[in-house]
Design a protein around this motif. Structure first.
Motif, PDB file in Angstrom:
ATOM      1  N   ILE A 257       0.831  -1.209   0.000  1.00  0.00           N
ATOM      2  CA  ILE A 257       0.000   0.000   0.000  1.00  0.00           C
ATOM      3  C   ILE A 257       0.868   1.262   0.000  1.00  0.00           C
ATOM      4  CG2 ILE A 257      -1.653   1.340   1.339  1.00  0.00           C
ATOM      5  CD1 ILE A 257      -2.885  -1.035  -0.084  1.00  0.00           C
ATOM      6  N   SER A 258       1.885   1.297   0.876  1.00  0.00           N
ATOM      7  CA  SER A 258       2.741   2.494   0.962  1.00  0.00           C
ATOM      8  C   SER A 258       3.502   2.724  -0.334  1.00  0.00           C
ATOM      9  CB  SER A 258       3.719   2.354   2.130  1.00  0.00           C
ATOM     10  OG  SER A 258       4.564   1.230   1.940  1.00  0.00           O
ATOM     11  N   VAL A 261       1.096   4.128  -2.918  1.00  0.00           N
ATOM     12  CA  VAL A 261       0.785   5.536  -2.655  1.00  0.00           C
ATOM     13  C   VAL A 261       1.927   6.440  -3.101  1.00  0.00           C
ATOM     14  CG1 VAL A 261       0.391   7.228  -0.817  1.00  0.00           C
ATOM     15  CG2 VAL A 261      -0.801   5.045  -0.767  1.00  0.00           C
ATOM     16  N   ILE A 262       3.180   6.057  -2.760  1.00  0.00           N
ATOM     17  CA  ILE A 262       4.324   6.897  -3.123  1.00  0.00           C
ATOM     18  C   ILE A 262       4.516   6.924  -4.631  1.00  0.00           C
ATOM     19  CG2 ILE A 262       6.829   7.121  -2.926  1.00  0.00           C
ATOM     20  CD1 ILE A 262       6.630   6.091  -0.098  1.00  0.00           C
ATOM     21  N   VAL A 264       2.204   6.503  -6.908  1.00  0.00           N
ATOM     22  CA  VAL A 264       1.131   7.337  -7.471  1.00  0.00           C
ATOM     23  C   VAL A 264       1.466   8.820  -7.299  1.00  0.00           C
ATOM     24  CG1 VAL A 264      -1.275   8.025  -7.166  1.00  0.00           C
ATOM     25  CG2 VAL A 264      -0.672   5.610  -7.207  1.00  0.00           C
ATOM     26  N   LEU A 265       1.986   9.178  -6.121  1.00  0.00           N
ATOM     27  CA  LEU A 265       2.385  10.569  -5.899  1.00  0.00           C
ATOM     28  C   LEU A 265       3.507  10.995  -6.835  1.00  0.00           C
ATOM     29  CD1 LEU A 265       2.301  10.759  -1.991  1.00  0.00           C
ATOM     30  CD2 LEU A 265       0.661  11.734  -3.606  1.00  0.00           C
TER      31      LEU A 265
END
Length: 301
Positions: A257-258, A261-262, A264-265
């Motif tokens: 998940i982390s 998220v990173i 995608v950012l």
């Protein structure tokens, strides 16, 4: 020797060190930087070399230890970095009171930088040695407990006259041994994680935050995300290894998940850079300001 003047000079010297330890942003202001140069020139300069102020090692050590023991006073590493900026940026250009010579305290600043960084290195080495000794002492105590429990286990196994009593002792000793081994592994894992997190934090603060004003927003965000991605994966790998030794249950869902998220950012940051979101926003703001200014002029006329 004028002890009163020497006391005032030593107090000013300590005040300068405490002030430089507070923030790295102070020297970014040209006026503050120029004023700091003048304070150092006023402290160290004198017509005669015999009358020039020489800082005391005891004052340097006293200031550094106070800062190290109280984080509200600043950070000794920030002090070292600010002194490095002063050493590299100082250029003699101010004239003395008599107007006949240019004040030059370059040698005094170099010595100050060298002496302060020497004591910073000593303090860092001493702290590292203390942590190492503390860790080694904990490991030795646990190892001693393990060896003692192993001897008890061997003695329990040799007792065969009373089967039930012997079996109970063996189970108790095995449980204690297992718990001690888990504590041993946990302490090693936590110690390694703390060292790694500290190293990563220092690298992040010195490489990204110090240069945040010199890079674009897109580059700063991208570098911060990449460093965060690396640190997260390294720390998770360490704790995953510790968890695999202590517990049978293994989960990598939080890491996935982390990472997602990173990533995608990072993609959003690249897309924003490619489409010039910040630049477009600035243009819109400027356009709105122009409209308001035009309206005000027309209304005034």
């Amino acid at each position: 020797m004028d002890l009163t003047k020497e006391f005032q000079q030593r107090k000013e010297f300590c005040d300068i060190l405490f002030e430089l330890a507070k923030s790295q942003k102070l020297l970014q202001d040209a006026y503050y930087r120029s004023n700091m140069y003048k304070r150092l020139e006023s402290l160290y300069d004198a017509e005669s070399k015999d009358k020039r102020f020489r800082h005391f090692y005891t004052d340097i050590f006293s200031v550094l230890t106070q800062i190290q023991q109280n984080s509200d006073l600043g950070d000794i590493n920030i002090l070292g970095q600010n002194l490095d900026m002063i050493r590299n940026g100082y250029k003699p250009q101010n004239k003395a009171v008599d107007g006949k010579r240019i004040i030059d305290v370059s040698d005094a600043i170099k010595k100050l930088y060298d002496h302060v960084n020497l004591d910073i290195a000593r303090i860092a080495y001493s702290d590292g040695a203390d942590r190492k000794i503390s860790g080694e002492s904990s490991i030795e105590n646990l190892q001693s407990q393990i060896n003692s429990m192993q001897r008890e286990l061997q003695k329990a196994q040799e007792i065969k006259n009373d089967y039930e009593d012997t079996e109970k002792k063996i189970i108790d000793v095995e449980n204690k041994l297992d718990n001690s081994q888990k504590e041993y592994i946990t302490i090693l894992g936590i110690f390694a994680a703390v060292v790694l997190a500290f190293t990563g934090g220092i690298a992040f603060s010195t490489s990204v935050l110090n240069n945040i004003a010199q890079a674009s927003a897109y580059r700063t965000i991208a570098v911060a995300l990449i460093i965060g991605l690396v640190l997260i994966n390294v720390l998770f790998g360490l704790f995953y290894y510790v968890n695999s030794l202590v517990n049978k249950e293994k989960k990598i869902f939080p890491l996935v998940i982390s990472n997602i998220v990173i990533i995608v950012l990072l993609i959003i940051t690249f897309f924003a850079w490619n489409n010039g979101w910040i630049e477009n926003r600035d243009k819109k703001i400027e356009h709105q300001r122009n409209i308001v200014d035009t309206y005000r002029r027309d209304y005034t006329e």
